[in-house]
Design a protein around this motif. Structure first.
Motif, PDB file in Angstrom:
ATOM      1  N   THR A  51       4.027  14.898  23.141  1.00 32.94           N
ATOM      2  CA  THR A  51       4.979  15.870  23.667  1.00 32.94           C
ATOM      3  C   THR A  51       6.326  15.706  22.980  1.00 32.94           C
ATOM      4  OG1 THR A  51       5.744  14.400  25.422  1.00 32.94           O
ATOM      5  CG2 THR A  51       3.813  15.771  25.894  1.00 32.94           C
ATOM      6  N   HIS A  52       7.249  16.637  23.242  1.00 36.13           N
ATOM      7  CA  HIS A  52       8.564  16.573  22.602  1.00 36.13           C
ATOM      8  C   HIS A  52       9.364  15.357  23.048  1.00 36.13           C
ATOM      9  CE1 HIS A  52       9.588  18.364  26.496  1.00 36.13           C
ATOM     10  NE2 HIS A  52      10.836  17.997  26.268  1.00 36.13           N
ATOM     11  N   SER A  53       8.981  14.751  24.194  1.00 36.95           N
ATOM     12  CA  SER A  53       9.680  13.555  24.674  1.00 36.95           C
ATOM     13  C   SER A  53       9.081  12.269  24.122  1.00 36.95           C
ATOM     14  CB  SER A  53       9.640  13.518  26.203  1.00 36.95           C
ATOM     15  OG  SER A  53       8.292  13.443  26.667  1.00 36.95           O
ATOM     16  N   GLY A  54       7.968  12.374  23.372  1.00 35.48           N
ATOM     17  CA  GLY A  54       7.361  11.197  22.772  1.00 35.48           C
ATOM     18  C   GLY A  54       6.178  10.644  23.532  1.00 35.48           C
ATOM     19  N   THR A  55       5.739  11.316  24.574  1.00 34.53           N
ATOM     20  CA  THR A  55       4.605  10.847  25.367  1.00 34.53           C
ATOM     21  C   THR A  55       3.296  11.275  24.722  1.00 34.53           C
ATOM     22  OG1 THR A  55       5.927  11.051  27.382  1.00 34.53           O
ATOM     23  CG2 THR A  55       3.534  10.866  27.644  1.00 34.53           C
ATOM     24  N   VAL A  56       2.407  10.304  24.526  1.00 34.27           N
ATOM     25  CA  VAL A  56       1.090  10.603  23.967  1.00 34.27           C
ATOM     26  C   VAL A  56       0.189  11.081  25.093  1.00 34.27           C
ATOM     27  CG1 VAL A  56      -0.902   9.685  22.728  1.00 34.27           C
ATOM     28  CG2 VAL A  56       1.396   8.875  22.160  1.00 34.27           C
ATOM     29  N   ILE A  57      -0.250  12.321  25.006  1.00 35.70           N
ATOM     30  CA  ILE A  57      -1.076  12.886  26.075  1.00 35.70           C
ATOM     31  C   ILE A  57      -2.553  12.941  25.702  1.00 35.70           C
ATOM     32  CG2 ILE A  57       0.824  14.232  27.036  1.00 35.70           C
ATOM     33  CD1 ILE A  57      -0.253  16.664  25.572  1.00 35.70           C
ATOM     34  N   HIS A  58      -2.861  12.708  24.437  1.00 44.33           N
ATOM     35  CA  HIS A  58      -4.271  12.691  24.038  1.00 44.33           C
ATOM     36  C   HIS A  58      -4.410  11.910  22.740  1.00 44.33           C
ATOM     37  CE1 HIS A  58      -8.440  14.011  23.704  1.00 44.33           C
ATOM     38  NE2 HIS A  58      -8.204  14.292  22.430  1.00 44.33           N
ATOM     39  N   ARG A  59      -5.490  11.137  22.657  1.00 42.30           N
ATOM     40  CA  ARG A  59      -5.791  10.395  21.435  1.00 42.30           C
ATOM     41  C   ARG A  59      -7.296  10.409  21.234  1.00 42.30           C
ATOM     42  NH1 ARG A  59      -3.714   5.839  22.629  1.00 42.30           N
ATOM     43  NH2 ARG A  59      -1.713   6.037  21.559  1.00 42.30           N
ATOM     44  N   GLU A  60      -7.695  10.578  19.983  1.00 43.11           N
ATOM     45  CA  GLU A  60      -9.130  10.642  19.690  1.00 43.11           C
ATOM     46  C   GLU A  60      -9.394  10.018  18.327  1.00 43.11           C
ATOM     47  OE1 GLU A  60     -12.676  14.008  19.192  1.00 43.11           O
ATOM     48  OE2 GLU A  60     -10.760  14.510  20.149  1.00 43.11           O
ATOM     49  N   PHE A  61     -10.484   9.257  18.241  1.00 40.75           N
ATOM     50  CA  PHE A  61     -10.880   8.624  16.987  1.00 40.75           C
ATOM     51  C   PHE A  61     -12.110   9.345  16.439  1.00 40.75           C
ATOM     52  CE2 PHE A  61      -8.829   5.393  19.567  1.00 40.75           C
ATOM     53  CZ  PHE A  61      -7.868   4.906  18.691  1.00 40.75           C
ATOM     54  N   ILE A  62     -12.013   9.763  15.193  1.00 42.28           N
ATOM     55  CA  ILE A  62     -13.130  10.437  14.534  1.00 42.28           C
ATOM     56  C   ILE A  62     -13.767   9.442  13.574  1.00 42.28           C
ATOM     57  CG2 ILE A  62     -13.800  12.345  13.028  1.00 42.28           C
ATOM     58  CD1 ILE A  62     -11.458  13.917  14.115  1.00 42.28           C
ATOM     59  N   HIS A  63     -15.015   9.140  13.832  1.00 44.34           N
ATOM     60  CA  HIS A  63     -15.686   8.117  13.024  1.00 44.34           C
ATOM     61  C   HIS A  63     -17.141   8.512  12.779  1.00 44.34           C
ATOM     62  CE1 HIS A  63     -15.965   4.140  11.255  1.00 44.34           C
ATOM     63  NE2 HIS A  63     -17.089   3.944  11.905  1.00 44.34           N
ATOM     64  N   PRO A  64     -17.380   9.606  12.031  1.00 45.65           N
ATOM     65  CA  PRO A  64     -18.771  10.014  11.760  1.00 45.65           C
ATOM     66  C   PRO A  64     -19.415   9.100  10.721  1.00 45.65           C
ATOM     67  CG  PRO A  64     -17.239  11.474  10.650  1.00 45.65           C
ATOM     68  CD  PRO A  64     -16.410  10.524  11.455  1.00 45.65           C
ATOM     69  N   GLY A  65     -20.528   8.507  11.088  1.00 42.77           N
ATOM     70  CA  GLY A  65     -21.187   7.548  10.205  1.00 42.77           C
ATOM     71  C   GLY A  65     -21.612   8.143   8.878  1.00 42.77           C
TER      72      GLY A  65
END
Length: 264
Positions: free
Chosen positions: A231-245
């Motif tokens: 967000t504009h205040s610096g809060t991480v609202i979502h995180r995702e790791f993409i790791h296709p073998g």
């Protein structure tokens, strides 16, 4: 207010060509490269006068040396018109622009070598390479015509004359559909493995709203990519790791192949 930065992005438009059109494209690329080699010699010979000119001034200056017209019957290099009969004017100007770039690059690199700016002390001087795998830039209306985004007419060389051929556009991306993107002159890319138009676009990215969220993508080593929404205040609202073998295996194989070739 600061104007948005212009970004150049290139799309690949696949062409569905017949065997006859492949022959036409092959002849077109061949004669275009021959013209470029010829022009490299002319421009390098007169670089002391041409090197100080702007891009807009250089093209007509070179044409005064090698292109015969009714108002300019006497030229220094008359052989060009004889060797490249009916060579289209916009193909000629594209070739002049490319040849001038080759000469300018060589002169700059040679001066740096003379001044001692070298990667190694025993580095050999650079060479002027006139035999390059260049492809012609196509100017709208003169070298190509679009019929919607399904077909394109391209001016090609059939061995004796310059003619128009209509080719089907088999696949393209979405940048042409964005009203803010400006299409620039494409290049005709043709070889034994590929046939497509390389189409650059001037893109104007939209200005981000101060209170909107930001999506960031970080390409990693252990993981293919990490995505975070902040967000504009610096809060991480979502995180995702993409790791296709599958992609990781493909990347590792290609890196190993490059490493083995580099070690030889």
């Amino acid at each position: 207010m600061k104007t948005p930065t212009k970004v150049i992005r290139t799309d690949k438009w696949q062409l569905n060509v017949t065997s006859v059109q492949r022959t036409l494209f092959r002849e077109t690329i061949k004669v275009y490269r021959q013209a470029c080699r010829y022009l490299v010699g002319i421009i390098y010979t007169h670089w002391s006068e041409l090197g100080c000119l702007t891009a807009d001034q250089l093209t007509p200056a070179v044409e005064r040396l090698m292109h015969k017209t009714a108002k300019r019957p006497n030229i220094k290099y008359a052989q060009f018109n004889k060797s490249f009969y009916k060579f289209p004017s916009y193909y000629r100007r594209a070739a002049i622009s490319f040849a001038a770039g080759q000469v300018s690059s060589y002169v700059t690199r040679y001066r740096e070598w003379q001044s001692g700016t070298r990667k190694r002390r025993d580095s050999k001087p650079p060479k002027l390479n006139a035999d390059t795998g260049c492809y012609p830039a196509l100017y709208k209306g003169q070298c190509y015509k679009l019929h919607g985004f399904d077909q394109a007419e391209i001016k090609v060389f059939d061995g004796s004359d310059w003619v128009w051929t209509t080719v089907q556009i088999a696949g393209l991306r979405e940048r042409h559909a964005c009203a803010s993107n400006k299409m620039m002159s494409p290049s005709l890319i043709f070889n034994e493995r590929a046939c497509h138009l390389s189409v650059p676009f001037t893109c104007k990215p939209e200005k981000r709203k101060p209170e909107s969220n930001v999506t960031a993508v970080d390409l990693g080593i252990n993981t293919a990519a990490t995505i975070a929404v902040v967000t504009h205040s610096g809060t991480v609202i979502h995180r995702e790791f993409i790791h296709p073998g599958r992609d990781i295996d493909r990347r590792d194989k290609r890196l190993k192949s490059v490493s083995m070739r580099a070690s030889k």
